[in-house]
Design a protein around this motif. Structure first.
Motif, PDB file in Angstrom:
ATOM      1  N   GLU A 132      -0.282   3.892  12.002  1.00  0.00           N
ATOM      2  CA  GLU A 132      -0.583   3.821  10.636  1.00  0.00           C
ATOM      3  C   GLU A 132      -1.670   4.671  10.116  1.00  0.00           C
ATOM      4  OE1 GLU A 132      -1.685  -0.264   9.240  1.00  0.00           O
ATOM      5  OE2 GLU A 132      -0.198  -1.403  10.916  1.00  0.00           O
TER       6      GLU A 132
ATOM      7  N   ALA B   3      -4.871   0.317   5.786  1.00  0.00           N
ATOM      8  CA  ALA B   3      -4.512   0.290   4.196  1.00  0.00           C
ATOM      9  C   ALA B   3      -5.858   0.057   3.321  1.00  0.00           C
ATOM     10  CB  ALA B   3      -3.391  -0.966   3.927  1.00  0.00           C
TER      11      ALA B   3
ATOM     12  N   ASN C 243       0.661  -1.245   0.042  1.00  0.00           N
ATOM     13  CA  ASN C 243      -0.055  -0.035  -0.099  1.00  0.00           C
ATOM     14  C   ASN C 243       0.703   1.243  -0.155  1.00  0.00           C
ATOM     15  OD1 ASN C 243      -2.838   1.166   0.316  1.00  0.00           O
ATOM     16  ND2 ASN C 243      -1.951   1.983   2.210  1.00  0.00           N
ATOM     17  N   THR C 244       1.865   1.147   0.693  1.00  0.00           N
ATOM     18  CA  THR C 244       2.865   2.398   0.641  1.00  0.00           C
ATOM     19  C   THR C 244       3.463   2.495  -0.639  1.00  0.00           C
ATOM     20  OG1 THR C 244       3.460   1.932   3.199  1.00  0.00           O
ATOM     21  CG2 THR C 244       4.906   3.296   1.884  1.00  0.00           C
TER      22      THR C 244
ATOM     23  N   PHE D 252      -2.539  12.884  -2.898  1.00  0.00           N
ATOM     24  CA  PHE D 252      -3.982  13.164  -2.731  1.00  0.00           C
ATOM     25  C   PHE D 252      -4.315  14.613  -3.039  1.00  0.00           C
ATOM     26  CE2 PHE D 252      -3.773   9.173  -0.122  1.00  0.00           C
ATOM     27  CZ  PHE D 252      -4.775   8.471  -0.642  1.00  0.00           C
TER      28      PHE D 252
ATOM     29  N   SER E  13      -7.009   3.783   3.057  1.00  0.00           N
ATOM     30  CA  SER E  13      -6.469   4.478   2.038  1.00  0.00           C
ATOM     31  C   SER E  13      -6.589   4.034   0.418  1.00  0.00           C
ATOM     32  CB  SER E  13      -4.769   4.438   2.364  1.00  0.00           C
ATOM     33  OG  SER E  13      -4.340   3.033   2.074  1.00  0.00           O
TER      34      SER E  13
ATOM     35  N   LEU F  45      -1.263   7.577   7.367  1.00  0.00           N
ATOM     36  CA  LEU F  45      -2.456   7.820   6.209  1.00  0.00           C
ATOM     37  C   LEU F  45      -2.699   9.427   6.381  1.00  0.00           C
ATOM     38  CD1 LEU F  45      -4.428   7.308   4.332  1.00  0.00           C
ATOM     39  CD2 LEU F  45      -5.732   6.704   6.206  1.00  0.00           C
TER      40      LEU F  45
ATOM     41  N   PHE G 121      -9.846   5.609  -0.256  1.00  0.00           N
ATOM     42  CA  PHE G 121      -9.612   7.213  -0.386  1.00  0.00           C
ATOM     43  C   PHE G 121      -8.906   7.292  -1.960  1.00  0.00           C
ATOM     44  CE2 PHE G 121      -9.145   8.555   4.080  1.00  0.00           C
ATOM     45  CZ  PHE G 121     -10.400   8.696   4.007  1.00  0.00           C
TER      46      PHE G 121
ATOM     47  N   LEU H 166       1.041   4.157  -2.874  1.00  0.00           N
ATOM     48  CA  LEU H 166       0.663   5.505  -2.801  1.00  0.00           C
ATOM     49  C   LEU H 166       1.684   6.293  -2.924  1.00  0.00           C
ATOM     50  CD1 LEU H 166      -2.075   5.107   0.304  1.00  0.00           C
ATOM     51  CD2 LEU H 166      -2.385   5.323  -1.954  1.00  0.00           C
TER      52      LEU H 166
ATOM     53  N   LEU I  14      -0.128  11.071   4.373  1.00  0.00           N
ATOM     54  CA  LEU I  14      -0.272  10.852   3.016  1.00  0.00           C
ATOM     55  C   LEU I  14      -1.271  11.707   2.288  1.00  0.00           C
ATOM     56  CD1 LEU I  14      -0.034   7.005   2.679  1.00  0.00           C
ATOM     57  CD2 LEU I  14       1.552   8.769   1.661  1.00  0.00           C
ATOM     58  N   ILE I  15      -2.340  12.241   3.024  1.00  0.00           N
ATOM     59  CA  ILE I  15      -3.415  12.858   2.634  1.00  0.00           C
ATOM     60  C   ILE I  15      -2.640  14.221   2.203  1.00  0.00           C
ATOM     61  CG2 ILE I  15      -5.628  13.915   3.151  1.00  0.00           C
ATOM     62  CD1 ILE I  15      -6.323  11.676   4.781  1.00  0.00           C
TER      63      ILE I  15
END
Length: 771
Positions: free
Chosen positions: A638, A605, A564-565, A651, A608, A642, A611, A568, A645-646
């Motif tokens: 985690e 995950a 997932n990382t 994103f 995300s 996230l 998203f 993204l 990351l947003i």
């Protein structure tokens, strides 16, 4: 004793003088002998001449008394002088007793023997050539004589003999080579100097073609090249340089095959540069003719590629050899000479037979096959490459070269190479743990070629698994139907993979599971590179399929978090993110569902992923379920990541959708849900600040709108299941979100059960939930 009768035609005075201890009297006797023999020559009396020589040899030169031996030597020299041009008729009788004296324990007598032979040879000149071998044999012994006077005398004789050979066209090279081949292995420095000087002379004579016999003496030359004496090494280098010049001039007549093995076995530091230089020239001059001997050449060349700057020249020569040899392999080498039906490549009748030396990296010592019918020794090459991969002491540059060779062979000769894939595969997987990123990159290129080459498509799944593995990762049900099903079902919108692709993915995940440090330190790097080599959709779809059946749930969660990382954050995944972002095609929806089912191993995950795919209502539904999950420190970390990351460029579209309240109510609610999960932390402040901007911005835009409510009390009636809010997706992209939520619940229930079993708090230890 009747002296006159016993030694006639020699007079008693001559006999007494020859036996005298004084040199002057022996010299007088020699003059008398010379006068006597001249008379016999004038009379053409060969019988008396032979009689005189026989007496001087047997009764004097070979006598037990040293003074008599000295007299006999000077007497024989006198005979030769008297005979002049006719001495050639009596050379055998003249030379043999003198050469016998070369072995005398008295150094002065050995010196007199040198002097006598010098006079005999000087008179006879070219006539001595039929006796060259015995002369050379005697001189080679004196070259190492401990007495300086004897050495000096032998050097004078040696120079005279070289002059005679140089000016003559009657030298018998064929008869001489066996003696040269024998004496060239002497360990004595003086003997080596003597031998190498003669080879240099013979090589310089236009009428003597020593190159034809070079295979018989080349090994000895390389032995001499390793001598501790700089002078000897320098002379030997000159000789080898002259031979190499001649090889370049007349390559068509050179016996490359017979000499290639010699170059391979000489790896001593002192001679390796020369051996590599010769090997480079051989490959360039002989071309494809050397292919049957590639395994031996690689055995010698590959270790040199890891040398440091102290051996820079050797390394460069070896690199040139390696590059030139690799270029010789072409697609025509992938063609079978005969179809045997067994699946194993068989050597052709005219190809060089395999010997025990092949497996040890040595080359067969037979002549080359026809240049147009050479056969690549692929089995031997693969053995050498595999051996270097297994050897822990193999240097980094050598490992890189080995992997380049494997990749090249899979490109040029894929059909034959796939016969070796099952044996190579485990070591290629192990190489992914290498310390060097460059080695790993080359290794991944090889594995990717194995996984995607059309030649790797088989009718049965086979096995590339390690027998000693502690974890069995099963092929998903959809993949077990056969190779075609794997390709068709796994990633219909991406290039087809062959039968080895799923094997590779299964074994890669198995290795990550057994070697967690590899996953932590190199996992992301390896997966990103594979996405470039094998298409990201193939990698993610197959790994998601396999993880869906993973029994080690903790590993599955960790692996999903890693994937997932990468999804993204990695630039390599840009196209795949765009494919998932809008879910505009049936294939992209199928990929989302595949990823989702495995992503459920990791709740954050999964959110995300929602998203990323703009499934905001489903993200909100998932977050609502977080209240029923066991919230740990790792879980909150985690969520923290996230939130970070947003705020990232990935994103950007999501943050802009915060401005569209009407179409994205569940995005707002999902983000507020994350905010409620977080403790008072930096991530909480970051997300709270972002949502405050939304809140104030929203009311600033609509100051007179009295019906606006808090985001957590928005109207849900506008959410349409078949067309997710904020997008314009085709109707066929409908997905059963209730089924996805139920799957999430089942997966998380099983995770909870396993955690409780580990901690000893399981209420129902026999209960097992099946996915």
């Amino acid at each position: 004793m009747n002296t006159e009768k016993d030694f006639s035609p020699l007079t008693p005075n001559i006999v007494r003088a020859l036996n005298d201890k004084l040199y002057e009297k022996r010299k007088v006797a020699a003059l008398e002998i010379e006068k006597l023999v001249r008379e016999f020559v004038a009379q053409n009396n060969s019988t008396q001449i032979r009689h005189v020589i026989q007496i001087l040899a047997s009764e004097f030169a070979l006598s037990q008394h040293p003074h008599s031996r000295k007299g006999g030597l000077i007497g024989l020299a006198a005979c030769s002088i008297a005979l002049g041009k006719d001495s050639g008729l009596y050379l055998k009788e003249l030379i043999e007793p003198v050469l016998t004296c070369f072995n005398d324990s008295d150094s002065r007598l050995r010196y007199y023997a040198c002097e006598a032979l010098y006079n005999i040879v000087k008179v006879a000149r070219g006539a001595v050539l039929p006796h060259f071998n015995v002369l050379f044999d005697g001189l080679s012994k004196l070259a190492a004589d401990p007495d300086p006077n004897v050495k000096s005398g032998s050097e004078l004789l040696d120079r005279l003999l070289k002059d005679i050979v140089t000016e003559s066209n009657k030298f018998d090279l064929v008869a001489f080579v066996p003696l040269l081949r024998e004496r060239i292995y002497s360990n004595n420095q003086y003997a080596r100097q003597f031998i190498i000087s003669w080879i240099l002379v013979l090589e310089s004579v236009p009428d003597i073609n020593l190159l034809d016999y070079l295979p018989e003496i080349l090994d000895g030359l390389f032995q001499i090249l390793g001598d501790s004496s700089k002078e000897i090494r320098r002379t030997c280098e000159v000789v080898l340089g002259e031979f190499l010049k001649e090889i370049k001039k007349t390559p068509s007549s050179v016996k490359f095959a017979e000499m290639a093995n010699i170059l391979v076995i000489h790896s001593n530091d002192l001679i390796q540069l020369t051996a590599m230089t010769w090997m480079r020239e051989f490959i360039q001059l002989a071309g494809r003719v050397v292919l049957p001997y590639s395994s031996g050449i690689l055995t010698a060349v590959l270790p040199c590629l890891s040398y440091d700057d102290r051996k820079k020249s050797t390394k460069e020569a070896a690199s040139a050899c390696n590059h030139s040899l690799m270029k010789l392999v072409t697609p025509e080498d992938d063609e079978d000479e005969e179809e045997t039906g067994s699946g194993d490549s068989q050597p052709r009748e005219d190809s060089p037979p395999k010997t025990e030396g092949d497996t040890n990296g040595k080359l067969p010592l037979d002549a080359f096959a026809d240049r147009s019918q050479v056969t690549l020794d692929l089995d031997g090459i693969v053995q050498v490459l595999d051996r270097h991969l297994h050897d822990s002491s193999t240097g980094m540059m050598t490992r890189i070269a080995v992997l380049k060779w494997l990749y090249h062979l899979y490109i040029k000769t894929p059909r034959k190479m796939f016969r070796h894939t099952d044996s190579l595969f485990p070591m290629l997987l192990k190489t992914l743990s290498d310390e060097s990123d460059e080695v790993i990159l080359k290794d991944l290129e090889v594995l990717a070629e194995i996984a995607s080459s059309p030649a790797g498509q088989t009718d049965s799944s086979g096995s590339c698994d390690n027998s000693d593995s502690k974890l069995e990762l099963q092929v998903p049900d959809g993949a077990k139907a056969g190779p075609q099903t794997v390709v068709g079902d796994s990633s219909p919108s991406t290039p087809s993979m062959n039968s080895y692709f799923y094997k590779f993915m299964i074994n890669l995940l198995k290795r990550f599971c057994l070697e967690r440090k590899l996953l932590e330190n190199r996992g992301a790097f390896i997966i990103r590179q594979l996405c470039l080599l094998l298409h990201a959709e193939n990698i993610f779809h197959s790994m998601a399929d396999i993880l869906l059946k993973e029994e080690d749930l903790k590993f599955a969660s960790t692996m999903v978090q890693t994937l997932n990382t990468i999804l993204l954050t990695s630039a390599e995944l840009f196209q795949l993110r765009n494919q998932l972002k809008d879910l505009r095609t049936q294939e992209s929806c199928a990929l989302f569902c595949c990823l989702y089912r495995s992503w459920c191993h990791n709740p954050v995950a999964t959110v995300s992923l929602c998203f990323l795919t703009q499934n905001y209502r489903h993200a909100y539904d998932l977050i609502q379920k977080f209240g029923d999950l066991e919230v740990t420190v790792d879980f909150l970390m985690e969520v923290d990541k996230l939130v970070q990351l947003i705020e990232s460029p990935i994103f950007t579209y999501l943050r802009l959708q915060l401005l569209d309240v009407e179409n994205n109510p569940y995005l707002i609610k999902a983000l507020y849900g994350l905010l409620m999960l977080l403790p008072q932390s930096q991530a909480f402040q970051l997300l709270s600040h972002r949502l405050q901007f939304y809140y104030h911005g929203h009311y600033n835009i609509h100051p007179n709108t009295s019906h606006r409510m808090c985001p957590m009390h928005m109207d849900e009636s506008k959410y349409i299941e078949s067309k997710p809010v904020g997008t314009k997706r085709p109707a066929y992209t409908h997905m059963d979100y209730n089924d996805l939520l139920q799957h999430f619940d089942r997966v998380q229930s099983k995770h909870l059960e396993v955690r409780h079993q580990r901690s000893g708090r399981a209420d129902h230890p026999d209960r097992k939930l099946m996915l």
